[in-house]
Design an enzyme around this catalytic site. Sequence first.
Site, PDB file in Angstrom:
ATOM      1  N   HIS A  48       2.293   3.658  -9.015  1.00 29.97           N
ATOM      2  CA  HIS A  48       2.122   2.230  -9.312  1.00 29.97           C
ATOM      3  C   HIS A  48       3.306   1.695 -10.134  1.00 29.97           C
ATOM      4  O   HIS A  48       3.779   0.582  -9.909  1.00 29.97           O
ATOM      5  CB  HIS A  48       0.806   1.991 -10.058  1.00 29.97           C
ATOM      6  CG  HIS A  48      -0.408   2.328  -9.236  1.00 29.97           C
ATOM      7  ND1 HIS A  48      -0.562   1.906  -7.937  1.00 29.97           N
ATOM      8  CD2 HIS A  48      -1.524   3.057  -9.525  1.00 29.97           C
ATOM      9  CE1 HIS A  48      -1.731   2.365  -7.460  1.00 29.97           C
ATOM     10  NE2 HIS A  48      -2.319   3.070  -8.405  1.00 29.97           N
ATOM     11  N   LEU A  78      10.408 -20.906  -4.996  1.00 34.18           N
ATOM     12  CA  LEU A  78       9.518 -19.905  -4.388  1.00 34.18           C
ATOM     13  C   LEU A  78       8.176 -19.934  -5.094  1.00 34.18           C
ATOM     14  O   LEU A  78       8.119 -19.974  -6.325  1.00 34.18           O
ATOM     15  CB  LEU A  78      10.137 -18.506  -4.540  1.00 34.18           C
ATOM     16  CG  LEU A  78       9.239 -17.310  -4.160  1.00 34.18           C
ATOM     17  CD1 LEU A  78       9.026 -17.237  -2.645  1.00 34.18           C
ATOM     18  CD2 LEU A  78       9.841 -15.989  -4.644  1.00 34.18           C
ATOM     19  N   ASP A  83       0.835  -1.206   0.000  1.00 33.73           N
ATOM     20  CA  ASP A  83       0.000   0.000   0.000  1.00 33.73           C
ATOM     21  C   ASP A  83       0.868   1.254   0.000  1.00 33.73           C
ATOM     22  O   ASP A  83       1.995   1.244   0.493  1.00 33.73           O
ATOM     23  CB  ASP A  83      -0.917  -0.033   1.246  1.00 33.73           C
ATOM     24  CG  ASP A  83      -2.108   0.898   1.111  1.00 33.73           C
ATOM     25  OD1 ASP A  83      -2.367   1.402   0.000  1.00 33.73           O
ATOM     26  OD2 ASP A  83      -2.777   1.129   2.128  1.00 33.73           O
TER      27      ASP A  83
HETATM   28  C1  IPE Z   1      -5.424  -2.785  -0.225  1.00 34.23           C
HETATM   29  O1  IPE Z   1      -5.092  -1.453  -0.364  1.00 34.23           O
HETATM   30  C2  IPE Z   1      -5.454  -3.439  -1.565  1.00 34.23           C
HETATM   31  C3  IPE Z   1      -4.155  -3.641  -2.211  1.00 34.23           C
HETATM   32  C4  IPE Z   1      -2.987  -3.352  -1.681  1.00 34.23           C
HETATM   33  C5  IPE Z   1      -4.205  -4.214  -3.524  1.00 34.23           C
HETATM   34  P1  IPE Z   1      -6.209  -0.328  -0.514  1.00 34.23           P
HETATM   35  O2  IPE Z   1      -5.491   0.969  -0.658  1.00 34.23           O
HETATM   36  O3  IPE Z   1      -7.159  -0.672  -1.598  1.00 34.23           O
HETATM   37  O4  IPE Z   1      -6.975  -0.426   0.867  1.00 34.23           O
HETATM   38  P2  IPE Z   1      -7.767   0.673   1.703  1.00 34.23           P
HETATM   39  O5  IPE Z   1      -8.734   1.299   0.766  1.00 34.23           O
HETATM   40  O6  IPE Z   1      -6.753   1.655   2.188  1.00 34.23           O
HETATM   41  O7  IPE Z   1      -8.391  -0.080   2.814  1.00 34.23           O
HETATM   42  C1  IPE Z   2      -1.555   0.258  -3.347  1.00 34.65           C
HETATM   43  O1  IPE Z   2      -1.353   1.613  -3.374  1.00 34.65           O
HETATM   44  C2  IPE Z   2      -1.776  -0.326  -4.714  1.00 34.65           C
HETATM   45  C3  IPE Z   2      -3.151  -0.760  -4.996  1.00 34.65           C
HETATM   46  C4  IPE Z   2      -4.152  -0.747  -4.150  1.00 34.65           C
HETATM   47  C5  IPE Z   2      -3.405  -1.238  -6.336  1.00 34.65           C
HETATM   48  P1  IPE Z   2      -2.557   2.626  -3.345  1.00 34.65           P
HETATM   49  O2  IPE Z   2      -2.931   2.957  -4.753  1.00 34.65           O
HETATM   50  O3  IPE Z   2      -3.665   2.133  -2.513  1.00 34.65           O
HETATM   51  O4  IPE Z   2      -1.876   3.884  -2.669  1.00 34.65           O
HETATM   52  P2  IPE Z   2      -2.512   4.886  -1.622  1.00 34.65           P
HETATM   53  O5  IPE Z   2      -3.057   4.065  -0.502  1.00 34.65           O
HETATM   54  O6  IPE Z   2      -3.578   5.639  -2.341  1.00 34.65           O
HETATM   55  O7  IPE Z   2      -1.372   5.748  -1.202  1.00 34.65           O
HETATM   56 MG    MG Z   3      -4.123   2.337  -0.562  1.00 32.70          MG
END
Ligand code: IPE
Ligand code: IPE
Ligand code: MG
Length: 236
Positions: free
Chosen positions: A38, A132, A21
Amino acid sequence: MASIEQIDLSKLPKHIAIIMDGNGRWAKKKLMPRLFGHTNGVKTVKNIVEFARKLNIRVLTLYAFSTENWQRPEEEVSGLMKLLKLYLKQELDSMIKNDISLKVIGDISKIPTDIQADIKNAIEKTKNNKALILNIALNYGSRQEILRACKILIDKGIKDPTEKDFSDCLYTKNIPDPDLLIRTSGEKRISNFLLWQIAYSEIYVTDVLWPDFSEEEFIKAILDYQKRERRFGKIA
Ligand code: IPE
Ligand code: IPE
Ligand code: MG
């Protein structure tokens, strides 16, 4: 500084799961669009997969796209799908070379069909690899997985399932539960990830945003894990 020599090789977590995240916030800090975050998150994925392989971790599960992530803007969702396609194309040879077996958990029938084909091809080409298991959670949601398991049990006519019967109906069938669950970017929540499987996982949350998650941060998480006493409800 945390270093690889500090790791107790006899107490390595067999299965590490990561909620990757913070890509969006990382990009925002740099005044860049979310997709830039990303793209850099994918670089971290490559690095951490390689490092997990080197450390002899048996299973690495990465939460890449949740069942809820479809609610993001179309541009972000399609950008993530493109990155997934590119990742599979760029990494397949290295998975084959490094004895890495790709698996996917989640409902991939909703993923664009060309990418589904790439996923199936990569799974097939790496299925006998042993070092792995790289398990990618794609269009994964734990509630969806649990409901699906209930439906499979009903179809099988199992009226009084055991925990094993239930586990065998999850996407993670045959994969041991995670020993260590890491979440980057500081959020202290599970976000619909592996609800059944993390019953006794050790949880490690770091404020580091995923694109900045380095080998050293990974070592820190493992060292922290190795200090824990896992009691599983018993006493020491
Ligand atoms: C969880 O992250 C999903 C992934 C890392 C793919 P999110 O950014 O979607 O989760 P919330 O919205 O903060 O709970
Ligand atoms: C995690 O990073 C990746 C996915 C959920 C695909 P985020 O896109 O959720 O990044 P934040 O949480 O907005 O910083
Ligand atoms: Mg996120």
